[in-house]
Scaffold this motif. Structure first.
Motif, PDB file in Angstrom:
ATOM      1  N   LYS A 306       0.831  -1.214   0.000  1.00 38.38           N
ATOM      2  CA  LYS A 306       0.000   0.000   0.000  1.00 38.38           C
ATOM      3  C   LYS A 306       0.862   1.260   0.000  1.00 38.38           C
ATOM      4  O   LYS A 306       0.660   2.189   0.774  1.00 38.38           O
ATOM      5  N   GLN A 324      -5.229  14.980  -1.239  1.00 36.78           N
ATOM      6  CA  GLN A 324      -5.938  13.835  -1.804  1.00 36.78           C
ATOM      7  C   GLN A 324      -7.353  14.235  -2.176  1.00 36.78           C
ATOM      8  O   GLN A 324      -8.094  14.801  -1.375  1.00 36.78           O
ATOM      9  N   LEU A 346      -5.799   0.925  -4.685  1.00 31.70           N
ATOM     10  CA  LEU A 346      -5.521   1.948  -3.668  1.00 31.70           C
ATOM     11  C   LEU A 346      -6.560   3.063  -3.659  1.00 31.70           C
ATOM     12  O   LEU A 346      -6.530   3.919  -2.771  1.00 31.70           O
ATOM     13  N   LYS A 349      -8.639   4.578  -0.461  1.00 36.82           N
ATOM     14  CA  LYS A 349      -7.833   4.493   0.759  1.00 36.82           C
ATOM     15  C   LYS A 349      -7.185   5.850   1.033  1.00 36.82           C
ATOM     16  O   LYS A 349      -6.693   6.501   0.116  1.00 36.82           O
ATOM     17  N   VAL A 351      -4.492   8.629   2.602  1.00 39.62           N
ATOM     18  CA  VAL A 351      -3.050   8.729   2.829  1.00 39.62           C
ATOM     19  C   VAL A 351      -2.780   8.622   4.328  1.00 39.62           C
ATOM     20  O   VAL A 351      -3.345   9.370   5.134  1.00 39.62           O
ATOM     21  N   PHE A 365      -0.648   4.301   2.370  1.00 38.28           N
ATOM     22  CA  PHE A 365      -2.105   4.391   2.427  1.00 38.28           C
ATOM     23  C   PHE A 365      -2.651   3.444   3.490  1.00 38.28           C
ATOM     24  O   PHE A 365      -2.071   2.374   3.739  1.00 38.28           O
ATOM     25  N   SER A 366      -3.748   3.842   4.122  1.00 45.97           N
ATOM     26  CA  SER A 366      -4.337   3.042   5.190  1.00 45.97           C
ATOM     27  C   SER A 366      -5.034   1.802   4.637  1.00 45.97           C
ATOM     28  O   SER A 366      -5.395   1.749   3.469  1.00 45.97           O
TER      29      SER A 366
END
Length: 366
Positions: A306, A324, A346, A349, A351, A365-366
Motif C-alpha cells: 500500500k 488527496q 488503492l 484508501k 493517505v 495508504f491506510s
C-alpha cells in the motif's frame, strides 16, 4: 514510433550544442534522426554551418533538421481544425477565417510544438527525434501537457455531469446534437466527443512516462549555478513522469562534492565543441537508449505494501505538499503540481503518511 530525446539545462550550458552532437551521433549509428530546434534566431544555423527552414531538410546522411516556427505550425493546424469542422458541422463557420491571418498568442507555441512532435512521431519516417526547446522549463511544461489536459477534461466533465445544470441539460444534449451535427451521438453525449481526445491524451501521457519512447538528459557545466539548475530540472522532470537518463557535463567534469550531486545518474564529461570540434563530443556521448533504460523510474507502486514511491531528487519534505481528492493524489513540488491517479486497489484508501527515503517520496495508504 520514434525515440524522442530532449536535453535540459541552464541557459548558456550548451544544451543546443549537445543536442546537435547527439543528433549527429545517432545518425552516424545508422538511425534516421530528426532534429527540431525551437530557437528561431540565427544561432543554430551558425552552429550547424547551414541554414534551417520550417520543414525538415536533410543535412547529412540519416540526419534531417528544422527550425520550429510557430506561425507556420499554427497555419497547418488551423487547416486540420477546419477539415474536422467541415466533417462534423453542416454549416461550418470557420471557413471564412484563414490560417495565414492568425497570430500566435502566448503559450500557443508549446501546444503547437507538442502537436508537431506527435505528427512527426506518427509519420514513422524517423527512428529518433531530438527536440531542443526554447528553454528547459518550457520543454517540461510542454511534455507535461497531456497529463494536465487529461486531468482538466476528467475533472470538469465530472463536475458538469454532477451539477444541477448538467442534470437539467443532459436529456436535451443528444437531440440538440443530432439536430445541429451531421453525426449521431448515441449513448452518453458527453463521453463521445471527449473519448477521442482522452485517448490521444492518454497515448501522449503513456509515451512521456515510457523511457523507451521519451527520455531526457541533463546538461550542465562545472559552474555551481548550472549544477543547481540542472538538479532542479531533474526533480521537475520527475513531476511529469519523464525519465532522466544521465548527466552530460559540457566542457569539463564535476569534482569533489559536485560529483555526487546527481547520484545515482551516470555522468559523462564532454569536450568543448568550440575548442575541439564536433568529433570529440560525438565520440564521448553514450547510447541514450541504454542509459534511459537503466535510469530510476519517476513512479513505482507496491499494491501489497500500500505504498507509492515517487523519485523526487533535489526536493525535500518541506518543499512537497500532498492533497488527496477521491482516486487521485496531488503532489506539489517547487512550482509544479502532479495529479497522480491511483491504481484501483488503492483508490478509496486515505493517505496514512509520507516520508523521504533515498531521494524518494514514499506515500503510505491506510
Amino acid at each position: 514510433m520514434a525515440l524522442i530525446l530532449t536535453y535540459l539545462g541552464k541557459g548558456g550550458s550548451g544544451s543546443t550544442t549537445v543536442a546537435i552532437a547527439a543528433a549527429k551521433q545517432r545518425a552516424r549509428a545508422g538511425q534516421r534522426v530528426l532534429l527540431i530546434i525551437h530557437d528561431v534566431t540565427p544561432a543554430p544555423a551558425l552552429l550547424l554551418g547551414q541554414g534551417l527552414g520550417a520543414e525538415p531538410a536533410e543535412l547529412e546522411t540519416n540526419l534531417w533538421a528544422m527550425q520550429f516556427q510557430a506561425a507556420t505550425q499554427l497555419e497547418n493546424s488551423w487547416d486540420e481544425v477546419k477539415t474536422l469542422e467541415a466533417q462534423y458541422l453542416r454549416t461550418p463557420f470557420l471557413k471564412a477565417v484563414y490560417g495565414q491571418e492568425l497570430g500566435v498568442m502566448p503559450g500557443m507555441d508549446s501546444a503547437l510544438a507538442l502537436n508537431a512532435l506527435r505528427q512527426y512521431d506518427a509519420s514513422d519516417r524517423y527512428d529518433v527525434i531530438i527536440y531542443d526547446g526554447r528553454d528547459a522549463t518550457a520543454t517540461l511544461r510542454m511534455l507535461g501537457m497531456p497529463e494536465i489536459l487529461d486531468w482538466y477534461l476528467r475533472r470538469f466533465r465530472g463536475v458538469f455531469q454532477q451539477s444541477d445544470v448538467g442534470r437539467v441539460l443532459s436529456p436535451f444534449l443528444q437531440p440538440m446534437a443530432a439536430a445541429v451535427l451531421a453525426v449521431d451521438w448515441s449513448g452518453d453525449v458527453l463521453d463521445q466527443p471527449t473519448g477521442q481526445v482522452r485517448s490521444q491524451l492518454e497515448a501522449g501521457r503513456q509515451a512521456v512516462t515510457d523511457p523507451s519512447r521519451v527520455a531526457a538528459f541533463l546538461v550542465t557545466t562545472p559552474d555551481p549555478g548550472a549544477i543547481a539548475t540542472a538538479r532542479y530540472l531533474w526533480g521537475s522532470a520527475q513531476q511529469i513522469g519523464l525519465t532522466v537518463g544521465g548527466v552530460l557535463v559540457n566542457g569539463g567534469s564535476l569534482e569533489g562534492d559536485r560529483a555526487t550531486a546527481f547520484a545515482p545518474l551516470p555522468q559523462v564529461a564532454l569536450p568543448s565543441v568550440v575548442e575541439q570540434g564536433w568529433e570529440g563530443a560525438i565520440a564521448a556521448l553514450p547510447d541514450p537508449a541504454q542509459w534511459a533504460a537503466a535510469a530510476p523510474r519517476p513512479v513505482s507502486v507496491d499494491v501489497a505494501a500500500k505504498t507509492v514511491r515517487l523519485f523526487l531528487p533535489s526536493f525535500d519534505k518541506s518543499q512537497v505538499k500532498l492533497t488527496q481528492y477521491g482516486p487521485e493524489v496531488t503532489i506539489e513540488a517547487g512550482d509544479q503540481r502532479r495529479n497522480l491517479l491511483l491504481p484501483a486497489a488503492l483508490q478509496g484508501k486515505a493517505v496514512a503518511g509520507a516520508k523521504f527515503q533515498e531521494q524518494h517520496l514514499v506515500i503510505s495508504f491506510s
